[in-house]
Every structure is written in C-alpha cells, then in structure tokens.
Design an enzyme around this catalytic site. Sequence first.
Site, short mmCIF file in Angstrom:
data_model
loop_
_atom_site.label_atom_id
_atom_site.label_comp_id
_atom_site.label_asym_id
_atom_site.label_seq_id
_atom_site.Cartn_x
_atom_site.Cartn_y
_atom_site.Cartn_z
N SER A 50 0.83 -1.21 0.00
CA SER A 50 0.00 0.00 0.00
C SER A 50 0.86 1.26 0.00
O SER A 50 0.33 2.37 0.00
CB SER A 50 -0.93 0.00 1.21
OG SER A 50 -0.18 -0.13 2.41
N ASN A 59 -1.88 -2.38 13.17
CA ASN A 59 -3.34 -2.26 13.15
C ASN A 59 -3.83 -1.01 13.89
O ASN A 59 -4.68 -0.27 13.40
CB ASN A 59 -4.00 -3.51 13.73
CG ASN A 59 -3.66 -4.75 12.92
OD1 ASN A 59 -3.09 -4.63 11.82
ND2 ASN A 59 -3.98 -5.92 13.42
N THR A 107 -40.53 26.31 -9.97
CA THR A 107 -40.81 24.96 -9.49
C THR A 107 -41.05 24.17 -10.77
O THR A 107 -41.60 24.71 -11.74
CB THR A 107 -42.05 24.90 -8.58
OG1 THR A 107 -43.18 25.36 -9.33
CG2 THR A 107 -41.89 25.75 -7.32
N SER A 122 -14.59 25.52 -27.89
CA SER A 122 -14.74 24.28 -28.67
C SER A 122 -13.71 24.31 -29.79
O SER A 122 -13.41 25.36 -30.33
CB SER A 122 -16.14 24.21 -29.25
OG SER A 122 -16.16 23.39 -30.39
N LYS A 124 -18.45 28.93 -29.29
CA LYS A 124 -18.74 28.28 -28.02
C LYS A 124 -17.89 28.78 -26.85
O LYS A 124 -16.69 29.03 -26.98
CB LYS A 124 -18.52 26.76 -28.14
CG LYS A 124 -19.54 26.07 -29.00
CD LYS A 124 -20.89 25.91 -28.31
CE LYS A 124 -20.84 24.91 -27.23
NZ LYS A 124 -21.36 23.62 -27.60
N ASN A 139 -17.83 27.15 -23.13
CA ASN A 139 -18.47 26.08 -22.36
C ASN A 139 -18.23 26.19 -20.86
O ASN A 139 -17.11 26.49 -20.44
CB ASN A 139 -17.95 24.72 -22.85
CG ASN A 139 -18.33 24.47 -24.30
OD1 ASN A 139 -19.40 24.88 -24.75
ND2 ASN A 139 -17.44 23.82 -25.03
N GLU A 185 -19.57 21.88 -15.00
CA GLU A 185 -19.88 20.55 -15.54
C GLU A 185 -19.02 19.48 -14.88
O GLU A 185 -19.48 18.39 -14.53
CB GLU A 185 -19.68 20.52 -17.06
CG GLU A 185 -20.82 21.20 -17.81
CD GLU A 185 -20.55 21.32 -19.30
OE1 GLU A 185 -21.42 21.86 -20.00
OE2 GLU A 185 -19.47 20.92 -19.78
N TYR A 204 -9.19 -6.52 12.92
CA TYR A 204 -8.58 -6.02 11.69
C TYR A 204 -8.53 -7.10 10.61
O TYR A 204 -8.24 -8.27 10.90
CB TYR A 204 -7.15 -5.52 11.96
CG TYR A 204 -6.47 -5.05 10.68
CD1 TYR A 204 -6.61 -3.74 10.24
CD2 TYR A 204 -5.72 -5.93 9.90
CE1 TYR A 204 -6.03 -3.31 9.06
CE2 TYR A 204 -5.13 -5.52 8.72
CZ TYR A 204 -5.29 -4.21 8.30
OH TYR A 204 -4.72 -3.79 7.13
N LYS A 227 -8.20 3.37 1.95
CA LYS A 227 -7.44 4.61 1.76
C LYS A 227 -7.67 5.30 0.42
O LYS A 227 -7.92 6.51 0.38
CB LYS A 227 -5.95 4.35 1.96
CG LYS A 227 -5.65 4.23 3.44
CD LYS A 227 -4.29 3.66 3.71
CE LYS A 227 -4.32 2.87 4.99
NZ LYS A 227 -5.23 1.70 4.97
N1 ARG Z 1 -1.08 -1.31 5.21
C1 ARG Z 1 -2.00 -1.77 6.16
C2 ARG Z 1 -3.35 -1.06 6.02
O1 ARG Z 1 -3.38 -0.10 5.38
C3 ARG Z 1 -1.46 -1.54 7.53
C4 ARG Z 1 -1.92 -2.50 8.57
C5 ARG Z 1 -1.45 -3.86 8.25
N2 ARG Z 1 -1.65 -4.77 9.31
C6 ARG Z 1 -1.55 -6.09 9.12
N3 ARG Z 1 -1.68 -6.82 10.13
N4 ARG Z 1 -1.35 -6.59 7.93
O2 ARG Z 1 -4.36 -1.48 6.53
#
Ligand code: ARG
Length: 461
Positions: free
Chosen positions: A27, A114, A159, A281, A287, A289, A294, A321, A329
């Site tokens: 991640s 976690n 309305t 355009s 035009k 726009n 939008e 968890y 995220k």
């Molecule tokens: N990258 C993980 C997340 O965003 C962090 C926590 C990971 N914890 C684990 N036990 N794998 O959730």
Amino acid sequence: MSQNDDKPWAGRFNEPTDAFVEAFTASVGFDRRMYKHDIAGSIAHASMLAKVGVLTTDECKLIIDGLQDIEQTIANGEFNWSTRLEDVHMNIESALTKKIGEVGKKLHTGRSRNDQVATDIRLYLRDEVVSILAELKRLQVALVDLAEQHVDTILPGFTHLQTAQPITFGHHLLAWFEMLMRDQNRLEDGLLRINVLPLGAAALAGTTFPIDRNYTAQLLNFDVVSENSLDSVSDRDFAIEFCSTASILIMHLSRFSEELIIWSSAQFDFIELGDCFCTGSSIMPQKKNPDVPELIRGKSGRIFGHLMGMLTLMKGQPLAYNKDNQEDKEPLFDTIDNLKGCLKVFADMVPNINVKKDNMYQAAFKGFSTATDLADYLVRKGMPFRDAHEVVGKAVAFGIKQKKDLSEMTLTELQNFSNIIEPDVFDVLTLEGSVAARNHIGGTAPKQVKAAITRAKKRLG
Ligand code: ARG
C-alpha cells in the site's frame, strides 16, 4: 537466509514472498501520503513508552531525532520508498533502524500496525477536514458577498423549472448558503468521532505493557481514547461518515453547478461565467463552455461511488482487523482530493459570475409570475382562496391568448374576472411589489434578505 530478511515479520517465513503478491499487497504507493502523521504518531508513542519506563530517556531521544530526520528526508523527496516494505509504516520503521541501529527496533513495542494505521488515518483526516472547512468557508463568504450585491435583483423563481413566483437573487444565493452551512455542521460534528485515539489497542486485544493511553492522546491532541480494542482497530465509521458528508456536499455543489450551466445557456442568459472558468470548442468558434461546473457535477459520481465502496468494504468484515481495511485509503483520499478541488474552484468562480440583471428581470416578467399575488389580493378582499385561484387561472388564460402579462391588463379587463378588483391591484402585480410583500423570516423580500445576510455573517463568525 531468506530473501525476506529485511521485512519486520520475516522470522516465521521460509520462502520469499511471490513478486506479484508483494506488489499486490503493498500500500506504500498510496499510504505514503500519511508519512507526517505516521511519524507524529510514532513520536507520541515513543514519548509515552519513555514516560512509563518501557524506553529509557536516551532511547526515546534517539528514536525521536531519527524520526524527525526521516521526516525531513521524505519532505525533501529524498526518501527511498520500497514496495518490499509494503506500507508507509514499515518503510519508516525500517529506515529508522537503519539510521539509529538496534534502538529503532524498540519503537514498535506495545503497538501493532493495526492500531498504528487507524491512528494515522484519523490524524490525516482530521487535518484534511480542517482544510476542507477553510475552503468551504471561502465559498460561503463568496456567496454572502454576491448575495449582498443582489438583495433586490429580481429573477423568476422556479418549481418544475417552470416560472413560479418572482424572487430576489440574493435570496436564491442564500439558499445555497444554507445548504453549505449544514455541510459545515456535518463536517464539524464528524470531527468529534474522528478525534478519538485508537493507539494502544495494539493488534486487537491491547498490550501487556503498562501504557498510558491518555498521555498519548494528549500529545496527539485527541479528545478521548477509544473504549474497546477490537473496535479500535477495525472501526472505519468515521471515514464512512466523512464520505457521506462529502457526498451530500458534492451533491449540493452539483445542483448549484446545474443552475450555473442552465443560467449561462443562450436560452436563459441570466449569467456569464468569467472566461478563466470556461473553455472553447475546437470546432465551433462561438462556443464558451461552462466546463468547471460541468466537471464538478460530474465529480459527484466518483464521490458517491466511494461512499458505496466504503460501506461495501466494511459490511462483511468480522472483528477485528482484516487486510480488506487497506482498501479504505484510496477512496478516502480520492474523496478528499476531489472535494477540496471542487470547493477551491467554486470559491474562486463565484466572484467571477457576471449577473445579467436585465435578462433576469425580463424573464421574471414572463410566465405570469405574479399570479399568486393576484390570488392573495382577492383573498384579502374577502374571496375564498380556491375561488381566487379559479379567477386568476381564467385571467392567465386570457393573458396567454392576448400575449399580455397580468400587470399589462387594463383595470376593466381585470374586473371582467372579478368585480372586487380595484386600482390598488397594480401594486401587487409588479415584480417589486410581489417580492417586497413576502416580508417575514425566510421570505424573499429585500428587507428580509438584508437581515438574513447580517445573520449569515454572524453565523460564519
Ligand atoms: N497497510 C496496512 C493497512 O493499510 C497496515 C496494517 C497492516 N496490518 C496487518 N496486520 N497486515 O491497513
């Protein structure tokens, strides 16, 4: 020696991680944006460990200095992020150990990724909500300013998108202000649930070390500590709530955009957006726009989608968890980025709206917008409202045939529909008379709009 040896969890493993799995589970590509918050959380955690005697003062100082150096390196763009180290947390922890040696390995005492990640998201979101509130305020102020310039500018109120009754433009703008005020309240209220410290829950059950969670909370400016360790590491309600608040807010901006788009069409021609907020355009030279509104209207789609995504992400998860949570995220970040962008551009655009007062006035004049005023007039002269409605309906039918507004009919013509009509009828048939008559809190009368602006400014603080 396994090729996992640089990973904090390598001990139990005999074979290296599959290369694709490594990339698939990482991640760091997106959670590294929380690096400041991760470091702030670690510094508070280390300070707390020192306070309760789990770390010595010297160890704590080494850790804090090391983390601060790392923060600087990241800020300078000189940090070497590694997918092998999975996420922002392990990248920073491993850099710390490289930098300060064995002591770095003590930082993770009494915590888990976690509770660490739950803390980081809360710290990150808290900052973002504060900056979203600041952008929102700029937009609120811009609306009130524009409303102040148009306290008695008249346009048709609709309305069903059919001309209904004349209203003042200031009043119309303040309707948007009210929606944004509720958005502000929702954002502020959400902060109460964001600002709760999960750190100390460790992996899920708490820790055997004598931690002082209130001290950590105090260092990180959290209002309270979370009550239940299982809930602490798995709860993402605060993020879902934010996505819901963001969805309502972008829904408001999308409706507002829709009006700006309609109003800037040749058919309405009520406003013109500043050149710097429009594009042309490539084929039609005439035009101009309204791309910005939008695009804002369009962005509501992804923000609503993220709310659904977050709800679905959570719905099947058992306590506590699960790796699923890593999927919280990107939708959250994308919601934040786009919402902030929309608010910024909207706040910049509002002062660049050129209001075509004459066109608004002429439009209000069409479509028998004072018909209700005539009915109310008849009621004041003693006629039951339903009968008055019928009488005015007939007058309007006559006007459509004769191509005449009610205010353009002669007294005799009007008296054909009811003999209780007198010359004073013309006071209520004018657009100015019509708006001025709606003179109570919440009404469109210029006098009321002025008072509402004064109250709006007070509410903005
Ligand atoms: N990258 C993980 C997340 O965003 C962090 C926590 C990971 N914890 C684990 N036990 N794998 O959730």
